[in-house]
Write an enzyme that holds these catalytic residues in place. Structure first.
Site, PDB file in Angstrom:
ATOM      1  N   LYS A   9       0.820  -1.212   0.000  1.00 31.98           N
ATOM      2  CA  LYS A   9       0.000   0.000   0.000  1.00 31.98           C
ATOM      3  C   LYS A   9       0.860   1.271   0.000  1.00 31.98           C
ATOM      4  CE  LYS A   9      -3.937  -2.324   2.145  1.00 31.98           C
ATOM      5  NZ  LYS A   9      -5.002  -2.239   3.165  1.00 31.98           N
ATOM      6  N   TYR A  49     -12.205  -1.821  -4.125  1.00 34.10           N
ATOM      7  CA  TYR A  49     -12.777  -1.958  -2.784  1.00 34.10           C
ATOM      8  C   TYR A  49     -14.297  -1.809  -2.779  1.00 34.10           C
ATOM      9  CZ  TYR A  49      -8.281  -2.194  -0.322  1.00 34.10           C
ATOM     10  OH  TYR A  49      -7.059  -2.594   0.176  1.00 34.10           O
ATOM     11  N   PHE A  57     -15.663   3.665   6.511  1.00 34.91           N
ATOM     12  CA  PHE A  57     -14.269   4.012   6.213  1.00 34.91           C
ATOM     13  C   PHE A  57     -13.962   4.031   4.706  1.00 34.91           C
ATOM     14  CE2 PHE A  57     -14.369  -0.601   7.202  1.00 34.91           C
ATOM     15  CZ  PHE A  57     -13.841  -1.135   6.023  1.00 34.91           C
ATOM     16  N   ARG A  85      -2.354 -14.655   4.562  1.00 34.38           N
ATOM     17  CA  ARG A  85      -3.167 -14.056   5.641  1.00 34.38           C
ATOM     18  C   ARG A  85      -2.457 -14.212   6.993  1.00 34.38           C
ATOM     19  NH1 ARG A  85      -7.305 -11.124   4.056  1.00 34.38           N
ATOM     20  NH2 ARG A  85      -8.387 -11.419   6.021  1.00 34.38           N
ATOM     21  N   ARG A 102       2.153  -6.691   8.970  1.00 38.07           N
ATOM     22  CA  ARG A 102       1.427  -5.513   9.461  1.00 38.07           C
ATOM     23  C   ARG A 102       1.949  -5.047  10.817  1.00 38.07           C
ATOM     24  NH1 ARG A 102      -4.548  -7.360   7.295  1.00 38.07           N
ATOM     25  NH2 ARG A 102      -4.528  -6.121   5.384  1.00 38.07           N
ATOM     26  N   ASN A 112      -2.153  -0.186   6.935  1.00 35.30           N
ATOM     27  CA  ASN A 112      -1.717  -1.485   7.445  1.00 35.30           C
ATOM     28  C   ASN A 112      -0.778  -2.213   6.483  1.00 35.30           C
ATOM     29  OD1 ASN A 112      -3.556  -2.141   5.521  1.00 35.30           O
ATOM     30  ND2 ASN A 112      -4.966  -3.250   6.859  1.00 35.30           N
ATOM     31  N   HIS A 115      -2.240  -5.469   1.507  1.00 33.00           N
ATOM     32  CA  HIS A 115      -3.509  -6.166   1.320  1.00 33.00           C
ATOM     33  C   HIS A 115      -3.190  -7.613   0.972  1.00 33.00           C
ATOM     34  CE1 HIS A 115      -7.535  -7.091  -0.191  1.00 33.00           C
ATOM     35  NE2 HIS A 115      -6.926  -7.663  -1.218  1.00 33.00           N
ATOM     36  N   GLU A 126      -9.131 -10.816  -7.901  1.00 35.03           N
ATOM     37  CA  GLU A 126      -8.205  -9.696  -7.659  1.00 35.03           C
ATOM     38  C   GLU A 126      -6.980  -9.782  -8.557  1.00 35.03           C
ATOM     39  OE1 GLU A 126      -9.606  -8.914  -3.024  1.00 35.03           O
ATOM     40  OE2 GLU A 126      -7.537  -9.525  -3.412  1.00 35.03           O
TER      41      GLU A 126
HETATM   42  P1  CMP Z   1      -7.522  -4.580   3.411  1.00 37.73           P
HETATM   43  O1  CMP Z   1      -7.168  -5.937   3.869  1.00 37.73           O
HETATM   44  O2  CMP Z   1      -6.839  -4.057   2.195  1.00 37.73           O
HETATM   45  O3  CMP Z   1      -9.113  -4.503   3.189  1.00 37.73           O
HETATM   46  C1  CMP Z   1      -9.876  -3.370   3.402  1.00 37.73           C
HETATM   47  C2  CMP Z   1      -9.077  -2.237   3.996  1.00 37.73           C
HETATM   48  O4  CMP Z   1      -9.864  -1.235   4.614  1.00 37.73           O
HETATM   49  C3  CMP Z   1      -8.217  -2.770   5.124  1.00 37.73           C
HETATM   50  O5  CMP Z   1      -7.191  -3.554   4.619  1.00 37.73           O
HETATM   51  C4  CMP Z   1      -7.818  -1.482   5.817  1.00 37.73           C
HETATM   52  O6  CMP Z   1      -6.799  -0.788   5.105  1.00 37.73           O
HETATM   53  C5  CMP Z   1      -9.116  -0.713   5.696  1.00 37.73           C
HETATM   54  N1  CMP Z   1      -9.950  -0.880   6.891  1.00 37.73           N
HETATM   55  C6  CMP Z   1     -10.565  -1.990   7.312  1.00 37.73           C
HETATM   56  N2  CMP Z   1     -11.263  -1.770   8.420  1.00 37.73           N
HETATM   57  C7  CMP Z   1     -11.109  -0.466   8.703  1.00 37.73           C
HETATM   58  C8  CMP Z   1     -11.601   0.382   9.715  1.00 37.73           C
HETATM   59  N3  CMP Z   1     -12.408  -0.079  10.681  1.00 37.73           N
HETATM   60  N4  CMP Z   1     -11.233   1.666   9.686  1.00 37.73           N
HETATM   61  C9  CMP Z   1     -10.430   2.129   8.695  1.00 37.73           C
HETATM   62  N5  CMP Z   1      -9.936   1.364   7.683  1.00 37.73           N
HETATM   63  C10 CMP Z   1     -10.267   0.073   7.696  1.00 37.73           C
END
Ligand code: CMP
Length: 140
Positions: A9, A49, A57, A85, A102, A112, A115, A126
């Site tokens: 990211k 997304y 969010f 994962r 992470r 984080n 992905h 994806e």
């Molecule tokens: P990812 O695994 O890429 O999938 C969705 C993304 O949304 C996640 O990682 C985070 O970057 C973001 N995300 C998920 N939950 C939250 C949350 N509660 N608040 C803000 N960002 C979030």
């Protein structure tokens, strides 16, 4: 063998952590089958997304994912989806187990670091989103 998708990211790329994260994944037995650097448009981030479009969010997530370049990668190994994962850690970097990507490189629940596809079905979708058909067939 299975192939999954990761995205390094914008926080990882901007912090200069891309090489370290890719090395970490290689050390975990993943083979790179596809790799690109791209600055996502709003439309691309919203589409990728779309499953989260009703979440509070979503707009912040799209803003974050379009802030700078990202590095999508196709990663192959046995049990690739589940293993990524595990190696990636919990969504919230503060909750991610010690030594996970992470935990090491993320800074929050949003920023984080990477992905990872959450199921083999989503990995196929994806991978198709980021890589052309020839790349995808070569990596399956
Ligand atoms: P990812 O695994 O890429 O999938 C969705 C993304 O949304 C996640 O990682 C985070 O970057 C973001 N995300 C998920 N939950 C939250 C949350 N509660 N608040 C803000 N960002 C979030």
């Amino acid at each position: 063998m299975e192939t999954t998708l990761t995205i390094l990211k914008p926080d990882s790329v901007a912090a200069g952590n891309a090489g370290k994260i890719l090395a970490h994944l290689e050390e975990e037995g993943f083979t790179l089958r596809g790799l690109r650097v791209m600055h996502l448009t709003q439309a691309q981030a919203r589409a990728f997304y779309a499953v989260h479009k009703e979440r509070p969010f979503y707009d912040d997530l799209v803003a974050f994912m379009t802030r700078g370049p990202v590095i999508p990668a196709a990663l192959e190994r046995d049990n690739a989806v589940a293993h990524l994962r595990q190696v990636m850690g919990a969504t919230d970097s503060a909750q991610a187990e010690e030594g996970t990507v992470r935990n090491l490189y993320g800074t929050s629940i949003e920023e984080n670091a990477i992905h990872g596809s959450d199921s083999p079905e989503n990995a196929v979708k994806e991978l198709a989103f980021f890589f052309g058909e020839a790349d995808r067939i070569a990596s399956l």
